[in-house]
Structures are given as C-alpha cells and as structure tokens.
Design an enzyme around this catalytic site. Sequence first.
Site: not given
Ligand code: GAL
Length: 649
Positions: A148-149, A305, A313, A353-356
């Site tokens: 991933n990334e 994504e 973030w 990442e609960k606030f994403h």
């Molecule tokens: C990306 C990542 C995901 C998630 C997302 C949040 O960089 O691949 O797993 O973290 O950001 O924005």
Amino acid sequence: MASLFPTLRYGGDYNPEQWPREVWDEDVALMRGAGVTTATVGVFSWGLLEPSDGEYDFEWLDDIMDRLHEGGIRVILATATAAPPAWLVKAHPEMLPVDVNGTTLAFGSRQSYSPSSSAYLEHALRLVTKMAERYGSHPAVEAWHINNEYGCHVTRSYDAESAAAFRVWLEARYGTIEELNRVWGTAFWSQHYSSFDEVGVPSATPTFGNPGQNLDFDRFSSDALLRLHRAEHEVLRRITPDIPITTNFMGFFPDVDYWAWAPYVDFVTDDSYPDPADPDSYVVAAATRDLMRSLGGGKSWLLMEQAPSAVNWRNDNAPKAPGQHRGHTLQAIGRGSDGALHFQWRQSKAGAEKFHSAMVPHAGPDSRVHREVQALGAELASIEGVIGEGVDASVGLVFSWDAWWATRQYATPSRLDYVAEVLDWYRPFLDRGVGCDFVSVEATDEVLAQYRVIVLPSLVAVPEALLERLDAWVTAGGTLVVGRQSAILDENLHVRLGGYLGALRRTLGVRVEEFAPCAERAVTLDGSVEGHGVDWQEFVVVDDAEIVASFADGLTAGGAAVTRREQGTGSAWYVATRPDAQLAGAVAARALAETGVEGLIATPAPGVEAVERGSVRFIINHSGTEQTVTVAGEGLTLAAHDAVLVPRH
Ligand code: GAL
C-alpha cells in the site's frame, strides 16, 4: 483504449476485521444499495492473517470473501504486506527503518520496515505466496493490490542493510569507482573515494552533502521500493497469471519515480485527497488525474482512494461541501479513471483513523455523506459507457522526478517548488479546457509527435537527448514553451557551460548568463504579453529571437523576459521568470493560437473545468459560488459545486 473492467468501479477500502461479523451482512447489503462494485480488502491485515511466525488464520478472510461474492461485490485483494506484524519486528529488530539522524523508527504505526530489509522481504514473499495460492481462484478476486502506498511514510532508510544495498546499486550503475568520482564531482572538499566500500548513505553531514550522492540516494531509494514491488509482482504473476496487478500511487509524490514503476502494474491506481477547504486544490487534483493517465501510456487507471468528506491528517480537516465530492469524482472519471474508490467503506470506531470520513460514517447510513455516496453510485452506473474511452490531449508537459530531486538539493540559486512551477504552467490550459498529458524525459519522437504544444516547466536537470528531440520536434511544427531554469544541469547535475539552457540555446535563440532571484517581488513586464514575473529574473542574452516582453524593473530592467523564435514550421518560447497567472495565461493563449488548438472554455471562470472523455463532456464548477461559463460555444450557469454531463454526438 480497452479497459480491464466491465463497468466503472465504485467502492473502497474495506476493513471487516475492525467489526463483528453481524456488521458484515449489513455492509454487503449497504454496498449493494449504494451501487458498490468493488471492495479493497486486507490492506493492513498481516498481523491477523499470520498471527505468529508461519501460523496462518485465513478463516475470517475466507468468510468475508464468500459473503462479498454472494453479494455480487468484487474484491481487489491486498497482499497485506504494508504493515509487518509485531512478532516479525520483535524477531528482526534490524528490519526497522532508520531516519537521516540515525533514529530507529519503532513499531506501533505502519510501514515498520526498511525498504532494503531482507527479513521483511523474505516474510512478505512467504505471505504473498500463501495469499496467491489460497485466493488466486476465488471468484470474487478481480485484481491484486500489492502492499500500500509504497514510501508513504518511509521513503528511505539509513540502516546498515540500506547502506550495503546502496553500494551494490552504485557499483552496478557506475562499474568503477573512478566513474562514480567523475559523476559525483568528488574532486571537491576532499570527497574522493578509493573503493565502493568507502561510500555511505548521505546521512546528516556538517554542511551540504555531495549533490551526486544525494541524487543517487533519491534514485536508489525509489528503486529499493520498486524492488519490493517487483518481487511481490513476480510471485503473483507466476501463481495467478490472469489476475491484474496494481499498487496504489500517490499523485505528485516526491520520492518515488512513477515513470519507472508504471511498467510493473497492469493498471495504474492513485490515492487522491484534495483539501476541501482550498479553492485551488482541484487544480493539482486535475493535474494528478492527467499524470496517472499519462503514466500508463494507454493502460487503464483507477482512482483507488479518496475521502468521501474530511480526512484526519491535516491540522484542520474540513468536510466536503454538498456536491464537492461529486465534483472530485467526476473530475477523475472525466480525466480517464475507470471508476472511483474510497478510503474507506465504514468509518473506524477505534484507531488512528477514526476521524477520517468513510462511505458509511459514524452517523450511520441515514446521513448526508451516505446519501451522497448512494446518489454517486447511481450516477456512475448511468455513465458507464465512458469505460474504455480516452481523453484527448494536445499539450504535453514534461515531468521528471530527477528534475524534481535536483530542485531539492541545497546551495542552489533559490529554492524552487517544482510542482508549484508545473502547476503554474498546467493551470492556463486547465482554465481553457485544453487537454494536457504529462510526458517523460525519455519520451520518444512518436510520443512527442502527439502534441501541438510542449511545455518544460522549470526542468532544471534534463538529459541532452530530450533537448535534441525537442529541437527536431519544433522544426517539424511544434510550439515549445520553456520555463525558467530549465536545462541548466545535465542528468548528473553538472552545469551546462557557455550560458545556461544547453542545446535549447539553439532552439530558443537565447542563452542565460546569470540569475537574479528577487524573493517575493513581482516584476513588471513591457511588451506584447500581459502579466508579471514573480520572485525571479534572468540576464538573458538574445542571439536570434524576437523579444516578446522585457523586464520593466529590477536588476535586469530592459533585458528580455519573454522571447520567441521561429524554427522550421514551429516556434520556441522562453520565459525568464516565474510567471504569474496572467503571464502564464497570455503565453499559453498565444501558443495555443499559433498551433490552432481551441480550448473548450473561451473565457476562464474561477473553479470551472471542462474535459471531454469519449462520448461525454464533463463540466465541473469546483467553486463555492455560482459560475456562468461558455463551453464549446454553449453558455451555461452552474450552481456552487455543481457539475453537468453533456453527451457528445
Ligand atoms: C492513505 C492510505 C490509507 C489511509 C488514507 C487516509 O494514504 O493508503 O490507508 O490511511 O491515506 O487518508
């Protein structure tokens, strides 16, 4: 351009392991209701799939794969190698990445591995082999998602294994230490090496390090990650030859040279998070879509994504305004994406990442975000005819990671934000609804011949061969626009002597004697194009070119600022400053006019873009206010964050 996919893909990352199984059935039902075609599963599941060394637990993954399949949802299955588990790190602490100051980065988030760690690679490949053997014939699988990334958090490591791998890489590149000394210019500050054993990674140094060493470490670090990707790719290709493979890119990501990576994916994928609070973020997003399409050179690309609303973030994480997410999505589709996936399907209850935001938010399906998600799923289903259709581009912008890395070096005439310069030159074409591709410095004559206008936006370091090809391309009728500081260095970051610009001196009919940075100051121009220069002037010697505009003030007052020269049936423009929007727009408009390219938008409107993909014209207002615009001769008014799709006949 044939697509790998039967219809536009819609869906997102799905992390069922965060939820009890009762929720899984609701997830599948909600996915069906939202028009979801695809879920990306298993991205960070290594610790649960292999809870201890060599002990696997695939039961839960089998279960959810079957449920998704029964629900008609296809799966992009991750190889799960992006976050090595605690037991592995405990057994091999030497695999942890080390930063430039020698600090070891501990376990407890993700990507806890040095790109050159042999322990990491061995265990990752063991897991990938198991995954391929177990799921290669599962009917839900439509593609592999490797890792991933790559490089998102750890782009490089300064540990002992990385240093050893760097030496091997250098020896393969240079053959002899004498050649390395020549290319790095080590007859300077006593940096001479007598053998490869003496060469280290460019850790923190007393002052500026060697530019060649820095550049090669940039290149090596991109290659070290690519080596990991290719190792997984080989396993998957061998065991499951018919399943397409990808790994998700991150747009204009500074540390990984995606031109080198694109040949090792069957379809390009991208993760894209434009800031909803930044009214200009649609510009870099549009450029990113065009970059992804260009990287593949005709392969499918897919938005892997994006956030349905806020991310978690930034310092302040603005939600998307109503309609804004639809605009982002249609922009991607209009610029060639074969769908739109998200991070993530269901918003996490715990963890970092609960606030994403997610397609099913904390508030549940009865929510604004989920209703928009449902509506978008239905809309994509209604335009699935664009799948496999191409996007025309008459402008090519040359983009190079080597040139980007050259701008990151210290001790340069001034700091230069490479992507900002690229966007300075991309934007006037976007504003006018003119299709743009990005072009590599290795582009062949056939590739160059596709474009009427080619722009070199501050391509500081460039191989001579491209300059020769561009010279011939101009003679054959192309219009070349060259931005400041282009071609001042060769690919080894050695200065081109005799007046900057290298072989372009002939094409442009000018050479540059000196630079005059003038930080944060606008420079007035006199002449037949409107606008200002920003931050920068050059002492330009005009040998054989028309002076289109001169500097009206500053250190180089009276000197040429914008020049144009005809050669064969083409022309070549030089712009010896950073252009403001008006100047870039004026030069772009002249270049388009002389090549007969007409944009879809005659008069740019703030936040509005128009792009044609096959049978559909996409007109999108990214701004928060109503806009009136004429597109291809038809006037229309778009509400804030609205988009209109017009069938083309
Ligand atoms: C990306 C990542 C995901 C998630 C997302 C949040 O960089 O691949 O797993 O973290 O950001 O924005």
